[in-house]
Design a protein around this motif. Structure first.
Motif, PDB file in Angstrom:
ATOM      1  N   UNK A  70     -54.575 -21.850  -8.558  1.00  0.00           N
ATOM      2  CA  UNK A  70     -54.877 -22.191  -7.163  1.00  0.00           C
ATOM      3  C   UNK A  70     -56.009 -21.328  -6.616  1.00  0.00           C
ATOM      4  N   UNK A  71     -56.270 -20.192  -7.267  1.00  0.00           N
ATOM      5  CA  UNK A  71     -57.377 -19.323  -6.855  1.00  0.00           C
ATOM      6  C   UNK A  71     -58.529 -19.379  -7.857  1.00  0.00           C
ATOM      7  N   UNK A  72     -58.539 -20.397  -8.723  1.00  0.00           N
ATOM      8  CA  UNK A  72     -59.582 -20.498  -9.747  1.00  0.00           C
ATOM      9  C   UNK A  72     -60.957 -20.571  -9.085  1.00  0.00           C
ATOM     10  N   UNK A  73     -61.930 -19.842  -9.648  1.00  0.00           N
ATOM     11  CA  UNK A  73     -63.263 -19.812  -9.049  1.00  0.00           C
ATOM     12  C   UNK A  73     -63.989 -21.153  -9.144  1.00  0.00           C
ATOM     13  N   UNK A  74     -63.427 -22.102  -9.880  1.00  0.00           N
ATOM     14  CA  UNK A  74     -64.009 -23.438  -9.912  1.00  0.00           C
ATOM     15  C   UNK A  74     -63.986 -24.077  -8.533  1.00  0.00           C
ATOM     16  N   UNK A  75     -63.158 -23.525  -7.626  1.00  0.00           N
ATOM     17  CA  UNK A  75     -63.050 -24.072  -6.276  1.00  0.00           C
ATOM     18  C   UNK A  75     -64.114 -23.527  -5.324  1.00  0.00           C
ATOM     19  N   UNK A  76     -64.970 -22.610  -5.795  1.00  0.00           N
ATOM     20  CA  UNK A  76     -65.914 -21.974  -4.872  1.00  0.00           C
ATOM     21  C   UNK A  76     -67.244 -21.660  -5.551  1.00  0.00           C
ATOM     22  N   UNK A  77     -68.364 -21.937  -4.888  1.00  0.00           N
ATOM     23  CA  UNK A  77     -69.675 -21.601  -5.462  1.00  0.00           C
ATOM     24  C   UNK A  77     -69.986 -20.109  -5.431  1.00  0.00           C
ATOM     25  N   UNK A  78     -69.108 -19.296  -4.842  1.00  0.00           N
ATOM     26  CA  UNK A  78     -69.324 -17.847  -4.784  1.00  0.00           C
ATOM     27  C   UNK A  78     -69.030 -17.153  -6.110  1.00  0.00           C
ATOM     28  N   UNK A  79     -68.360 -17.835  -7.033  1.00  0.00           N
ATOM     29  CA  UNK A  79     -67.881 -17.253  -8.291  1.00  0.00           C
ATOM     30  C   UNK A  79     -66.805 -16.197  -8.040  1.00  0.00           C
ATOM     31  N   UNK A  80     -66.214 -16.178  -6.862  1.00  0.00           N
ATOM     32  CA  UNK A  80     -65.055 -15.325  -6.583  1.00  0.00           C
ATOM     33  C   UNK A  80     -63.795 -16.115  -6.926  1.00  0.00           C
ATOM     34  N   UNK A  81     -62.791 -15.414  -7.467  1.00  0.00           N
ATOM     35  CA  UNK A  81     -61.541 -16.060  -7.808  1.00  0.00           C
ATOM     36  C   UNK A  81     -61.127 -15.784  -9.241  1.00  0.00           C
ATOM     37  N   UNK A  82     -60.230 -16.599  -9.741  1.00  0.00           N
ATOM     38  CA  UNK A  82     -59.570 -16.394 -11.032  1.00  0.00           C
ATOM     39  C   UNK A  82     -60.328 -17.092 -12.158  1.00  0.00           C
ATOM     40  N   UNK A  83     -60.326 -16.468 -13.328  1.00  0.00           N
ATOM     41  CA  UNK A  83     -60.836 -17.089 -14.557  1.00  0.00           C
ATOM     42  C   UNK A  83     -59.761 -16.994 -15.630  1.00  0.00           C
ATOM     43  N   UNK A  84     -59.478 -18.114 -16.273  1.00  0.00           N
ATOM     44  CA  UNK A  84     -58.479 -18.125 -17.338  1.00  0.00           C
ATOM     45  C   UNK A  84     -59.005 -17.386 -18.555  1.00  0.00           C
ATOM     46  N   UNK A  85     -58.086 -17.020 -19.418  1.00  0.00           N
ATOM     47  CA  UNK A  85     -58.430 -16.366 -20.674  1.00  0.00           C
ATOM     48  C   UNK A  85     -59.481 -17.176 -21.438  1.00  0.00           C
ATOM     49  N   UNK A  86     -60.556 -16.471 -21.826  1.00  0.00           N
ATOM     50  CA  UNK A  86     -61.570 -17.086 -22.667  1.00  0.00           C
ATOM     51  C   UNK A  86     -62.602 -17.920 -21.955  1.00  0.00           C
ATOM     52  N   UNK A  87     -62.592 -17.916 -20.616  1.00  0.00           N
ATOM     53  CA  UNK A  87     -63.512 -18.804 -19.900  1.00  0.00           C
ATOM     54  C   UNK A  87     -64.902 -18.202 -19.695  1.00  0.00           C
ATOM     55  N   UNK A  88     -65.016 -16.876 -19.728  1.00  0.00           N
ATOM     56  CA  UNK A  88     -66.316 -16.244 -19.497  1.00  0.00           C
ATOM     57  C   UNK A  88     -67.086 -16.121 -20.817  1.00  0.00           C
TER      58      UNK A  88
END
Length: 361
Positions: A70-88
């Protein structure tokens, strides 16, 4: 230790800056020019606060995935928020870590036609307070204390390089500008798919920032610093210290006399459980072209001649002329799903492939 091939990271005591400032500045100058990393103790952030911060960090990563998403950074262009394992992605390889990026809460000001870097500023994405009571406040308190400490150290850095204490802050840190911090969880090797490798985060330098403060929240190995000859040096956790390193923004502004040293993190050994760390990044302003500061010749004469690095220099030519655009490109390159959603045209223009990251090597 020699001035070209360090084999350990020095520990500096901030209290010494009050009791014997000349000696402290001499130690700091050596770390800045010849290492790019140091531990800082005597910083005034209490062990009790850091212990609670660690509990909040573990608590967040222990939440059910649906709550974190629900806090995944995919929801915001700021790149603030959560990233799942292995996404970066670092150096085109997957980083084996979960993370939660946050900052001071600011309103979104970007509208179509304004400079693209303004789209990076906005509110953080916080989990429901009922899930983690006190989480939001604890993280903002850390952000504020870390910023105060980073600014104190930046004044001392300026003095150690022969400048006035506020020479860097007055020109390159704006009042109430948005810096960045994050919570990170590195799974142990036995918690990963064998195809994932052991790259917690690949070799890199902290881009566009002045200083990074890192709290290693548990006593597990992983952080390594590359010395000037190219060897990897362990930077183990030390109780009640922060690891401090130079960002490429500071390196550029002081004419490459302070080194933004390459570093990486390996996932913890099997059976040891996850490693947690909490960095804060004191950013250099990105709203205008930067101009290197005049440094005394006696300092410039100490500038390292050769520094081996396994880190890339992607878009470095952009940074010199437009640090705001550079900041956006760097984020897109690391978090390609967010780039694909909010910055697809810009990614295509600069050749950034925004497809999903590979699962292995």
């Amino acid at each position: 230790m020699t001035t070209t091939d360090f084999t350990s990271i020095p520990v500096l005591d901030l209290a010494k800056a009050s009791s014997d400032k000349a000696a402290f500045l001499a130690e700091l100058q050596l770390a800045l020019i010849h290492i790019g990393f140091f531990y800082i103790k005597g910083h005034g952030i209490t062990p009790e606060f850091l212990d609670n911060l660690t509990k909040q960090t573990v608590g967040f990563f222990d939440l059910p995935l649906d709550d974190k998403l629900k806090t995944d950074k995919i929801h915001s262009p700021t790149f603030l928020g959560y990233s799942v394992q292995g996404n970066e992605i670092t150096n085109d390889r997957k980083d084996n870590r979960e993370q939660f990026d946050f900052a001071n809460d600011q309103l979104t000001t970007w509208t179509e036609g304004r400079h693209i870097h303004e789209r990076l500023t906005g509110p953080s994405l916080w989990p429901d307070e009922n899930l983690l009571p006190g989480f939001h406040q604890s993280l903002l308190s850390f952000y504020n204390q870390a910023q105060d400490l980073a600014e104190t150290l930046t004044r001392l850095v300026a003095e150690a390089l022969g400048l006035e204490p506020n020479a860097l802050l007055d020109q390159y840190v704006l009042p109430n500008m948005q810096h960045r911090a994050k919570l990170i969880k590195y799974p142990a090797i036995d918690q990963l798919d064998p195809r994932d490798g052991t790259q917690g985060v690949g070799p890199h330098r902290d881009t566009g920032s002045l200083l990074t403060l890192l709290y290693q929240a548990n006593d597990l190995p992983g952080l390594q610093v590359q010395n000037h000859a190219g060897a990897w040096i362990d930077a183990p956790a030390k109780p009640n210290t922060f690891v401090v390193n130079i960002g490429t923004g500071l390196e550029y502004l002081v004419q490459n006399v302070a080194i933004a040293t390459t570093h990486r993190v390996l996932n913890p050994p099997p059976g040891r459980g996850p490693r947690y760390s909490i960095p804060f990044f004191l950013r250099s302003r990105i709203d205008k072209k930067l101009t290197p500061i005049d440094i005394p010749q006696r300092i410039l004469d100490q500038r390292p001649r050769t520094v081996v690095t396994d880190s890339g220099h992607q878009f470095s030519q952009v940074y010199q002329n437009d640090p705001g655009l550079y900041a956006v490109l760097n984020r897109i390159s690391s978090h390609r799903d967010v780039g694909a959603r909010f910055y697809a045209q810009l990614a295509q223009e600069y050749g950034i492939i925004t497809s999903a990251p590979s699962t292995g090597y």
